[in-house]
Design a protein around this motif. Structure first.
Motif, PDB file in Angstrom:
ATOM      1  N   LEU A   2      -3.487   0.201  87.715  1.00  0.00           N
ATOM      2  CA  LEU A   2      -2.754   0.612  86.519  1.00  0.00           C
ATOM      3  C   LEU A   2      -3.607   1.559  85.679  1.00  0.00           C
ATOM      4  O   LEU A   2      -4.832   1.423  85.640  1.00  0.00           O
ATOM      5  CB  LEU A   2      -2.389  -0.624  85.702  1.00  0.00           C
ATOM      6  CG  LEU A   2      -1.465  -1.623  86.387  1.00  0.00           C
ATOM      7  CD1 LEU A   2      -1.377  -2.908  85.574  1.00  0.00           C
ATOM      8  CD2 LEU A   2      -0.093  -1.035  86.593  1.00  0.00           C
ATOM      9  N   PRO A   3      -2.971   2.497  84.967  1.00  0.00           N
ATOM     10  CA  PRO A   3      -3.747   3.437  84.148  1.00  0.00           C
ATOM     11  C   PRO A   3      -4.420   2.717  82.969  1.00  0.00           C
ATOM     12  O   PRO A   3      -3.758   1.997  82.214  1.00  0.00           O
ATOM     13  CB  PRO A   3      -2.718   4.449  83.668  1.00  0.00           C
ATOM     14  CG  PRO A   3      -1.398   3.823  83.887  1.00  0.00           C
ATOM     15  CD  PRO A   3      -1.553   2.791  84.954  1.00  0.00           C
ATOM     16  N   SER A   4      -5.722   2.908  82.796  1.00  0.00           N
ATOM     17  CA  SER A   4      -6.470   2.202  81.759  1.00  0.00           C
ATOM     18  C   SER A   4      -6.072   2.614  80.344  1.00  0.00           C
ATOM     19  O   SER A   4      -6.319   1.881  79.399  1.00  0.00           O
ATOM     20  CB  SER A   4      -7.964   2.412  81.958  1.00  0.00           C
ATOM     21  OG  SER A   4      -8.279   3.774  81.874  1.00  0.00           O
ATOM     22  N   LYS A   5      -5.437   3.768  80.203  1.00  0.00           N
ATOM     23  CA  LYS A   5      -4.994   4.185  78.868  1.00  0.00           C
ATOM     24  C   LYS A   5      -3.746   3.431  78.417  1.00  0.00           C
ATOM     25  O   LYS A   5      -3.433   3.407  77.227  1.00  0.00           O
ATOM     26  CB  LYS A   5      -4.766   5.688  78.812  1.00  0.00           C
ATOM     27  CG  LYS A   5      -3.616   6.176  79.661  1.00  0.00           C
ATOM     28  CD  LYS A   5      -3.475   7.687  79.556  1.00  0.00           C
ATOM     29  CE  LYS A   5      -2.336   8.193  80.401  1.00  0.00           C
ATOM     30  NZ  LYS A   5      -1.034   7.965  79.862  1.00  0.00           N
ATOM     31  N   ASP A   6      -3.042   2.771  79.337  1.00  0.00           N
ATOM     32  CA  ASP A   6      -1.804   2.070  79.001  1.00  0.00           C
ATOM     33  C   ASP A   6      -1.881   0.555  79.173  1.00  0.00           C
ATOM     34  O   ASP A   6      -1.022  -0.161  78.669  1.00  0.00           O
ATOM     35  CB  ASP A   6      -0.662   2.579  79.881  1.00  0.00           C
ATOM     36  CG  ASP A   6      -0.351   4.046  79.626  1.00  0.00           C
ATOM     37  OD1 ASP A   6      -0.489   4.496  78.472  1.00  0.00           O
ATOM     38  OD2 ASP A   6       0.010   4.739  80.592  1.00  0.00           O
ATOM     39  N   PHE A   7      -2.902   0.058  79.900  1.00  0.00           N
ATOM     40  CA  PHE A   7      -3.008  -1.373  80.211  1.00  0.00           C
ATOM     41  C   PHE A   7      -4.428  -1.861  79.993  1.00  0.00           C
ATOM     42  O   PHE A   7      -5.375  -1.093  80.086  1.00  0.00           O
ATOM     43  CB  PHE A   7      -2.618  -1.630  81.676  1.00  0.00           C
ATOM     44  CG  PHE A   7      -1.180  -1.329  81.968  1.00  0.00           C
ATOM     45  CD1 PHE A   7      -0.215  -2.313  81.865  1.00  0.00           C
ATOM     46  CD2 PHE A   7      -0.796  -0.057  82.363  1.00  0.00           C
ATOM     47  CE1 PHE A   7       1.107  -2.025  82.138  1.00  0.00           C
ATOM     48  CE2 PHE A   7       0.533   0.239  82.633  1.00  0.00           C
ATOM     49  CZ  PHE A   7       1.485  -0.757  82.523  1.00  0.00           C
ATOM     50  N   ALA A   8      -4.548  -3.167  79.700  1.00  0.00           N
ATOM     51  CA  ALA A   8      -5.871  -3.777  79.532  1.00  0.00           C
ATOM     52  C   ALA A   8      -5.839  -5.189  80.091  1.00  0.00           C
ATOM     53  O   ALA A   8      -4.841  -5.896  79.961  1.00  0.00           O
ATOM     54  CB  ALA A   8      -6.264  -3.808  78.064  1.00  0.00           C
ATOM     55  N   GLN A   9      -6.950  -5.585  80.685  1.00  0.00           N
ATOM     56  CA  GLN A   9      -7.072  -6.954  81.189  1.00  0.00           C
ATOM     57  C   GLN A   9      -7.615  -7.817  80.061  1.00  0.00           C
ATOM     58  O   GLN A   9      -8.593  -7.464  79.404  1.00  0.00           O
ATOM     59  CB  GLN A   9      -7.990  -7.005  82.399  1.00  0.00           C
ATOM     60  CG  GLN A   9      -8.004  -8.358  83.043  1.00  0.00           C
ATOM     61  CD  GLN A   9      -8.495  -8.332  84.487  1.00  0.00           C
ATOM     62  OE1 GLN A   9      -8.944  -7.300  84.970  1.00  0.00           O
ATOM     63  NE2 GLN A   9      -8.384  -9.460  85.141  1.00  0.00           N
ATOM     64  N   ILE A  16      -2.151  -6.728  80.371  1.00  0.00           N
ATOM     65  CA  ILE A  16      -1.038  -6.488  79.454  1.00  0.00           C
ATOM     66  C   ILE A  16      -0.906  -4.997  79.150  1.00  0.00           C
ATOM     67  O   ILE A  16      -1.902  -4.264  79.117  1.00  0.00           O
ATOM     68  CB  ILE A  16      -1.231  -7.297  78.153  1.00  0.00           C
ATOM     69  CG1 ILE A  16       0.015  -7.232  77.293  1.00  0.00           C
ATOM     70  CG2 ILE A  16      -2.443  -6.854  77.398  1.00  0.00           C
ATOM     71  CD1 ILE A  16       0.050  -8.247  76.203  1.00  0.00           C
ATOM     72  N   ALA A  17       0.338  -4.583  78.938  1.00  0.00           N
ATOM     73  CA  ALA A  17       0.595  -3.211  78.499  1.00  0.00           C
ATOM     74  C   ALA A  17       0.203  -3.112  77.027  1.00  0.00           C
ATOM     75  O   ALA A  17       0.579  -3.967  76.217  1.00  0.00           O
ATOM     76  CB  ALA A  17       2.061  -2.867  78.670  1.00  0.00           C
ATOM     77  N   LEU A  18      -0.566  -2.115  76.676  1.00  0.00           N
ATOM     78  CA  LEU A  18      -1.024  -1.962  75.302  1.00  0.00           C
ATOM     79  C   LEU A  18       0.137  -1.824  74.323  1.00  0.00           C
ATOM     80  O   LEU A  18       0.052  -2.271  73.183  1.00  0.00           O
ATOM     81  CB  LEU A  18      -1.962  -0.761  75.193  1.00  0.00           C
ATOM     82  CG  LEU A  18      -3.253  -0.859  76.014  1.00  0.00           C
ATOM     83  CD1 LEU A  18      -4.070   0.418  75.853  1.00  0.00           C
ATOM     84  CD2 LEU A  18      -4.056  -2.080  75.638  1.00  0.00           C
ATOM     85  N   TYR A  49     -13.947 -10.176  78.801  1.00  0.00           N
ATOM     86  CA  TYR A  49     -13.120  -9.014  78.466  1.00  0.00           C
ATOM     87  C   TYR A  49     -13.117  -8.703  76.976  1.00  0.00           C
ATOM     88  O   TYR A  49     -12.571  -7.689  76.546  1.00  0.00           O
ATOM     89  CB  TYR A  49     -11.687  -9.243  78.951  1.00  0.00           C
ATOM     90  CG  TYR A  49     -11.649  -9.558  80.424  1.00  0.00           C
ATOM     91  CD1 TYR A  49     -11.721  -8.548  81.367  1.00  0.00           C
ATOM     92  CD2 TYR A  49     -11.590 -10.870  80.876  1.00  0.00           C
ATOM     93  CE1 TYR A  49     -11.724  -8.827  82.721  1.00  0.00           C
ATOM     94  CE2 TYR A  49     -11.596 -11.156  82.234  1.00  0.00           C
ATOM     95  CZ  TYR A  49     -11.659 -10.134  83.146  1.00  0.00           C
ATOM     96  OH  TYR A  49     -11.675 -10.412  84.494  1.00  0.00           O
ATOM     97  N   LYS A  50     -13.735  -9.561  76.177  1.00  0.00           N
ATOM     98  CA  LYS A  50     -13.704  -9.419  74.723  1.00  0.00           C
ATOM     99  C   LYS A  50     -14.319  -8.107  74.249  1.00  0.00           C
ATOM    100  O   LYS A  50     -13.728  -7.388  73.440  1.00  0.00           O
ATOM    101  CB  LYS A  50     -14.411 -10.608  74.084  1.00  0.00           C
ATOM    102  CG  LYS A  50     -14.165 -10.736  72.608  1.00  0.00           C
ATOM    103  CD  LYS A  50     -14.791 -12.007  72.061  1.00  0.00           C
ATOM    104  CE  LYS A  50     -13.941 -13.173  72.465  1.00  0.00           C
ATOM    105  NZ  LYS A  50     -14.301 -14.411  71.771  1.00  0.00           N
ATOM    106  N   ASN A  51     -15.503  -7.756  74.759  1.00  0.00           N
ATOM    107  CA  ASN A  51     -16.186  -6.536  74.301  1.00  0.00           C
ATOM    108  C   ASN A  51     -15.394  -5.273  74.624  1.00  0.00           C
ATOM    109  O   ASN A  51     -15.290  -4.381  73.789  1.00  0.00           O
ATOM    110  CB  ASN A  51     -17.590  -6.446  74.902  1.00  0.00           C
ATOM    111  CG  ASN A  51     -18.539  -7.439  74.273  1.00  0.00           C
ATOM    112  OD1 ASN A  51     -18.333  -7.878  73.160  1.00  0.00           O
ATOM    113  ND2 ASN A  51     -19.565  -7.797  75.010  1.00  0.00           N
TER     114      ASN A  51
END
Length: 59
Positions: A2-9, A16-18, A49-51
């Motif tokens: 998934l594109p990192s600009k739109d999603f985050a683990q 999740i989608a930002l 994943y917090k940081n």
């Protein structure tokens, strides 16, 4: 992938989608996704994943 600009683990199991993030805190994310009883889905943020999430949201 998934594109990192739109999603985050946020933890080992969840990505999740930002765009669906409503509230971000240091321990959890509240989404715009409706859960049962008119509440919104909450996701716990994993320590690993917090940081990266804090950097992403500029906190």
């Amino acid at each position: 992938m998934l594109p990192s600009k739109d999603f985050a683990q946020v933890n080992k199991k969840e990505i999740i989608a930002l765009a669906s993030i409503k509230v971000f805190s240091t321990n959890e994310i509240i989404t715009t996704i409706q859960a049962e009883n008119d509440h919104f889905l909450k996701l716990q943020i994993g320590e690993a994943y917090k940081n990266s999430l804090m950097e992403l949201f500029g906190k």
